[in-house]
Design a protein around this motif. Sequence first.
Motif, PDB file in Angstrom:
ATOM      1  N   GLU A  77       0.834  -1.202   0.000  1.00 39.12           N
ATOM      2  CA  GLU A  77       0.000   0.000   0.000  1.00 39.12           C
ATOM      3  C   GLU A  77       0.869   1.252   0.000  1.00 39.12           C
ATOM      4  N   ALA A  78       1.908   1.256   0.807  1.00 39.19           N
ATOM      5  CA  ALA A  78       2.810   2.405   0.858  1.00 39.19           C
ATOM      6  C   ALA A  78       3.485   2.612  -0.494  1.00 39.19           C
ATOM      7  N   MET A 105       2.309   1.651  -3.445  1.00 37.30           N
ATOM      8  CA  MET A 105       1.303   2.101  -4.416  1.00 37.30           C
ATOM      9  C   MET A 105       1.003   3.589  -4.251  1.00 37.30           C
ATOM     10  N   ILE A 106       0.908   4.054  -3.013  1.00 36.62           N
ATOM     11  CA  ILE A 106       0.670   5.474  -2.777  1.00 36.62           C
ATOM     12  C   ILE A 106       1.829   6.289  -3.329  1.00 36.62           C
ATOM     13  N   ARG A 107       3.012   5.856  -3.028  1.00 38.36           N
ATOM     14  CA  ARG A 107       4.200   6.583  -3.502  1.00 38.36           C
ATOM     15  C   ARG A 107       4.260   6.577  -5.035  1.00 38.36           C
ATOM     16  N   THR A 155       1.704   6.254  -7.182  1.00 39.94           N
ATOM     17  CA  THR A 155       0.635   7.023  -7.814  1.00 39.94           C
ATOM     18  C   THR A 155       0.758   8.523  -7.545  1.00 39.94           C
ATOM     19  N   VAL A 156       1.297   8.895  -6.402  1.00 33.61           N
ATOM     20  CA  VAL A 156       1.437  10.312  -6.057  1.00 33.61           C
ATOM     21  C   VAL A 156       2.708  10.882  -6.693  1.00 33.61           C
TER      22      VAL A 156
END
Length: 57
Positions: free
Chosen positions: A48-49, A51-53, A55-56
Motif C-alpha cells: 500500500e505504501a 502504491m501510494i508513492r 501514484t502520487v
Amino acid sequence: MEEIPQHDGTAEELERLLERWITEPDRSEDFTDAFVSECEGVISIQNEAWMIRWTVG
C-alpha cells in the motif's frame, strides 16, 4: 530517500515473524493460519505504501 527505512521495517517485521515460526514447537493449524495472516498483513502494508508513492509521485 524514504523507501529504505520502510523496506528495513518490513524486513525486520518479517524476520521477527520468521523467528517466531522457527522457534514454535507446536505449529497448529490456528498458529499457521495466524502466521500467514500476519505475514500477509506486513506485506500488504508495504505494498500500500509503495502504491501510494507510485501514484502520487
